[in-house]
Motif scaffolding. Sequence first.
Motif, mmCIF file in Angstrom:
data_model
loop_
_atom_site.group_PDB
_atom_site.id
_atom_site.type_symbol
_atom_site.label_atom_id
_atom_site.label_comp_id
_atom_site.label_asym_id
_atom_site.label_seq_id
_atom_site.Cartn_x
_atom_site.Cartn_y
_atom_site.Cartn_z
ATOM 1 N N ASP A 98 0.856 -1.316 -0.071
ATOM 2 C CA ASP A 98 0.135 0.048 0.121
ATOM 3 C C ASP A 98 0.783 1.339 -0.158
ATOM 4 O O ASP A 98 1.504 1.627 1.006
ATOM 5 N N PHE A 99 0.927 1.787 -1.144
ATOM 6 C CA PHE A 99 1.940 2.973 -1.237
ATOM 7 C C PHE A 99 1.441 4.294 -0.314
ATOM 8 O O PHE A 99 2.444 5.390 -0.290
ATOM 9 N N SER A 100 0.401 4.236 0.111
ATOM 10 C CA SER A 100 -0.244 5.391 1.042
ATOM 11 C C SER A 100 0.625 5.261 2.471
ATOM 12 O O SER A 100 0.699 6.205 2.973
ATOM 13 N N LYS A 101 1.189 4.138 2.448
ATOM 14 C CA LYS A 101 2.093 4.029 3.829
ATOM 15 C C LYS A 101 3.658 4.054 3.372
ATOM 16 O O LYS A 101 4.492 3.548 4.262
ATOM 17 N N GLY A 102 3.823 4.294 2.101
ATOM 18 C CA GLY A 102 5.318 4.449 1.788
ATOM 19 C C GLY A 102 5.539 3.395 0.690
ATOM 20 O O GLY A 102 4.899 2.433 0.473
ATOM 21 N N LEU A 103 6.839 3.424 0.482
ATOM 22 C CA LEU A 103 7.331 2.616 -0.609
ATOM 23 C C LEU A 103 7.757 1.196 0.125
ATOM 24 O O LEU A 103 7.968 0.971 1.305
ATOM 25 N N ALA A 104 7.881 0.116 -0.690
ATOM 26 C CA ALA A 104 8.216 -1.042 -0.259
ATOM 27 C C ALA A 104 9.722 -1.046 0.287
ATOM 28 O O ALA A 104 10.211 -0.387 -0.382
ATOM 29 N N GLU A 105 10.068 -1.918 1.267
ATOM 30 C CA GLU A 105 11.583 -1.759 1.772
ATOM 31 C C GLU A 105 12.380 -1.840 0.766
ATOM 32 O O GLU A 105 13.304 -1.187 0.542
ATOM 33 N N LYS A 106 12.249 -2.821 -0.276
ATOM 34 C CA LYS A 106 13.337 -3.145 -1.330
ATOM 35 C C LYS A 106 13.433 -1.858 -2.306
ATOM 36 O O LYS A 106 14.300 -1.346 -2.904
ATOM 37 N N LEU A 107 12.326 -1.166 -2.626
ATOM 38 C CA LEU A 107 12.249 0.025 -3.502
ATOM 39 C C LEU A 107 12.981 1.210 -2.758
ATOM 40 O O LEU A 107 13.474 2.348 -3.415
ATOM 41 N N LYS A 108 13.102 1.281 -1.300
ATOM 42 C CA LYS A 108 13.601 2.530 -0.869
ATOM 43 C C LYS A 108 15.149 2.496 -0.845
ATOM 44 O O LYS A 108 15.662 3.360 -0.690
#
Length: 210
Positions: A98-108
């Motif tokens: 859910d990108f409303s909660k931010g990027l997935a860890e690997k995308l960060k």
Amino acid sequence: MLNSKGFDLWADDYDKSVGLSEEENRYPFAGYKKILGDIYKIIMEKSDAVVLDLGFGTGTLTTKLYKNGCTIYGQDFSSRMIELAYEKMPGAHLYQGDFSKGLAEKLKQESFDFIIATYSIHHLADAQKVVLLKDLLAHLKDGGKILIGDVAFSNRKALDQCKKEYADEWDNDEIYCVADELRTEFPNLIFEKRTFCSGILILAGENFVL
């Protein structure tokens, strides 16, 4: 608002549903193909672009980018959407979340030439949009751009006019971008209107060069 299960159930008919609204030039998908086409053209002006697509759905746009040499990353709410997209883009880097909660860890851990969101950011409240966009700016490569294609309006008056005209079809769970209001947080935001209810919002990182 659709939850992840709702998106899973809608996934197989998504492209057909969008097409009907787009061809009739009606809210909410009037101008859909033109918006995707214009974003595609912008990205393809840069060779070997690294692209992050938020809420990529079945991969309508990203599949074309993928086939033309772009490195594709993506995050989507729906496991079924991801499954369908992987069939078209087996070498893409796709993550559920859910990108409303931010990027997935690997995308960060990554940075991108372009970050795109087509018909997805309207699921976020205005305050959530601001937080997300500020975070995304930090993940652009030098000279990168954020490109948002969606139901969007230049000002609140235009939104209210559309809402009045399409009162019976209006989705009150969706929160559409209003360019003038977003500029209070992002003064350099560009809004390119495409139809009475859609357009492309552009946020550029520093020193953008094609």
